[in-house]
Design a protein around this motif. Structure first.
Motif, PDB file in Angstrom:
ATOM      1  N   ASN A 165     -11.221 128.106   2.714  1.00 17.93           N
ATOM      2  CA  ASN A 165     -11.769 128.519   3.999  1.00 17.93           C
ATOM      3  C   ASN A 165     -12.863 127.526   4.397  1.00 17.93           C
ATOM      4  N   PRO A 166     -12.679 126.769   5.483  1.00 21.63           N
ATOM      5  CA  PRO A 166     -13.667 125.745   5.846  1.00 21.63           C
ATOM      6  C   PRO A 166     -15.016 126.316   6.254  1.00 21.63           C
ATOM      7  N   TYR A 167     -15.095 127.626   6.535  1.00 20.12           N
ATOM      8  CA  TYR A 167     -16.346 128.235   6.981  1.00 20.12           C
ATOM      9  C   TYR A 167     -17.123 128.904   5.861  1.00 20.12           C
ATOM     10  N   THR A 168     -16.461 129.228   4.755  1.00 22.29           N
ATOM     11  CA  THR A 168     -17.143 129.988   3.696  1.00 22.29           C
ATOM     12  C   THR A 168     -17.083 129.329   2.322  1.00 22.29           C
ATOM     13  N   ASP A 169     -16.169 128.395   2.095  1.00 23.78           N
ATOM     14  CA  ASP A 169     -15.990 127.811   0.769  1.00 23.78           C
ATOM     15  C   ASP A 169     -16.738 126.487   0.624  1.00 23.78           C
ATOM     16  N   ASP A 170     -16.927 126.074  -0.616  1.00 25.42           N
ATOM     17  CA  ASP A 170     -17.577 124.805  -0.927  1.00 25.42           C
ATOM     18  C   ASP A 170     -16.603 123.664  -0.652  1.00 25.42           C
ATOM     19  N   LEU A 171     -16.970 122.787   0.273  1.00 31.77           N
ATOM     20  CA  LEU A 171     -16.097 121.682   0.658  1.00 31.77           C
ATOM     21  C   LEU A 171     -16.599 120.343   0.129  1.00 31.77           C
ATOM     22  N   THR A 172     -17.470 120.393  -0.851  1.00 34.39           N
ATOM     23  CA  THR A 172     -18.043 119.149  -1.394  1.00 34.39           C
ATOM     24  C   THR A 172     -16.956 118.187  -1.848  1.00 34.39           C
ATOM     25  N   ALA A 173     -15.917 118.722  -2.461  1.00 35.78           N
ATOM     26  CA  ALA A 173     -14.827 117.876  -2.958  1.00 35.78           C
ATOM     27  C   ALA A 173     -13.718 117.704  -1.942  1.00 35.78           C
ATOM     28  N   GLY A 174     -13.924 118.188  -0.716  1.00 34.53           N
ATOM     29  CA  GLY A 174     -12.920 118.072   0.330  1.00 34.53           C
ATOM     30  C   GLY A 174     -12.220 119.389   0.584  1.00 34.53           C
ATOM     31  N   LEU A 175     -11.331 119.392   1.553  1.00 32.01           N
ATOM     32  CA  LEU A 175     -10.568 120.585   1.909  1.00 32.01           C
ATOM     33  C   LEU A 175      -9.130 120.410   1.450  1.00 32.01           C
ATOM     34  N   PRO A 176      -8.650 121.254   0.539  1.00 27.96           N
ATOM     35  CA  PRO A 176      -7.255 121.157   0.102  1.00 27.96           C
ATOM     36  C   PRO A 176      -6.317 121.748   1.149  1.00 27.96           C
ATOM     37  N   LEU A 177      -5.197 121.066   1.374  1.00 23.30           N
ATOM     38  CA  LEU A 177      -4.212 121.478   2.371  1.00 23.30           C
ATOM     39  C   LEU A 177      -2.825 121.509   1.742  1.00 23.30           C
ATOM     40  N   LEU A 178      -1.956 122.311   2.347  1.00 24.40           N
ATOM     41  CA  LEU A 178      -0.548 122.361   1.959  1.00 24.40           C
ATOM     42  C   LEU A 178       0.284 122.123   3.209  1.00 24.40           C
ATOM     43  N   VAL A 179       1.244 121.204   3.128  1.00 23.75           N
ATOM     44  CA  VAL A 179       2.136 120.924   4.247  1.00 23.75           C
ATOM     45  C   VAL A 179       3.504 121.527   3.941  1.00 23.75           C
ATOM     46  N   LEU A 180       4.020 122.320   4.878  1.00 22.60           N
ATOM     47  CA  LEU A 180       5.302 122.993   4.702  1.00 22.60           C
ATOM     48  C   LEU A 180       6.284 122.572   5.788  1.00 22.60           C
ATOM     49  N   LEU A 181       7.535 122.435   5.398  1.00 21.31           N
ATOM     50  CA  LEU A 181       8.636 122.207   6.335  1.00 21.31           C
ATOM     51  C   LEU A 181       9.746 123.175   5.964  1.00 21.31           C
ATOM     52  N   ASP A 182      10.142 124.029   6.893  1.00 21.71           N
ATOM     53  CA  ASP A 182      11.116 125.086   6.612  1.00 21.71           C
ATOM     54  C   ASP A 182      10.667 125.965   5.453  1.00 21.71           C
ATOM     55  N   GLY A 183       9.344 126.155   5.340  1.00 19.02           N
ATOM     56  CA  GLY A 183       8.790 127.020   4.315  1.00 19.02           C
ATOM     57  C   GLY A 183       8.655 126.397   2.952  1.00 19.02           C
TER      58      GLY A 183
END
Length: 263
Positions: A165-183
């Motif tokens: 959560n970019p508003y509540t979590d520690d982002l010191t190490a960056g923001l982890p993301l997941l990219v999905l295509l057709d789930g």
């Protein structure tokens, strides 16, 4: 929405642009539909025929956006509950006719479609007069009150999911993301990150997902971010005179990091 049918608009990004990413419960969420480059672009009006899906998701509650023709901002709704709000927008298909092959060449190079030009030639397709359809799949994260909660997959053809959560979590190490295509996780694909500072300076970096479709992007306090990922696929038609021969799906995610930007 006519602007989206032009070649120039197709080559540009499409994103959800909240007037304010952090609001109090019962305040009005105002979100604009933007198309442009480097986080600068025109705000499009609400046109029902150009929209396939438009929703506000909070927890288990899904509220459809029911605007009026011509509304700008396209979304103007009160935030009913505390927590993280996921704004979801999917356009209808648009179509582009390529009259200049250099435009297609720049597009596939920019978005890292490494075999597209060879595939185009192998299919016997012409360099001009061929068509592509495309569709936009956009999300935005707004903190209502505490902003507590989590982003999640919401069933778009292609989508980017924030794993923190970019508003509540520690982002010191960056923001982890997941990219999905057709789930399914999209491995080894390019993700473009646009960072906008309070003074309007835009910084663009490119990243790649790992074998699990995940990537951690660097973020700083007090910035607005747009994340972009695009898929291009051949349509089952190799006769450019009878219909489109390519289709692209575009995913975007916008959010804002809390705190003050550092000099």
């Amino acid at each position: 929405m006519a602007a989206l049918s032009t070649g120039a608009a197709k080559a540009h990004e499409f994103w959800l642009s909240p007037d304010d990413y952090t609001i109090a419960p019962e305040d009005v969420m105002a979100v604009r539909l933007r198309v442009g480059q480097e986080m600068k672009g025109a705000a499009l009006s609400y046109l029902p025929n150009a929209i396939t899906r438009f929703e506000v998701v909070q927890g288990d509650t899904v509220r459809p956006v029911e605007g009026r023709l011509g509304d700008n901002p396209a979304l103007q709704m009160p935030a009913e509950t505390d927590g993280l709000a996921i704004i979801v927008h999917e356009t209808a298909d648009s179509e582009l006719n390529y009259s200049d092959f250099a435009v297609f060449q720049r597009f596939v190079a920019h978005k890292d479609f490494r075999t597209a030009l060879a595939d185009h030639a192998a299919r016997g397709l012409p360099e001009t007069g061929f068509r592509e359809t495309y569709r936009r799949h956009a999300k935005s994260l707004i903190a209502v009150g505490s902003g507590a909660g989590a982003d999640r997959a919401i069933g778009l053809k292609i989508e980017i999911v924030a794993l923190a959560n970019p508003y509540t979590d520690d982002l010191t190490a960056g923001l982890p993301l997941l990219v999905l295509l057709d789930g399914a996780p999209r491995a080894d694909t390019q993700v473009e990150l646009f960072q906008t500072a309070p003074d309007g300076t835009v910084t663009i970096t490119r990243h790649r997902t790992d074998a699990d479709g995940k990537v951690t992007v660097p973020v700083l306090p007090g910035m607005e971010y747009l994340v972009d990922n695009v898929d291009l696929r051949a349509l089952p038609n190799d006769d450019s005179k009878t219909g489109p021969v390519w289709h692209s799906d575009w995913a975007s995610l916008t959010f804002h990091t809390p705190g003050e930007a550092q000099d």
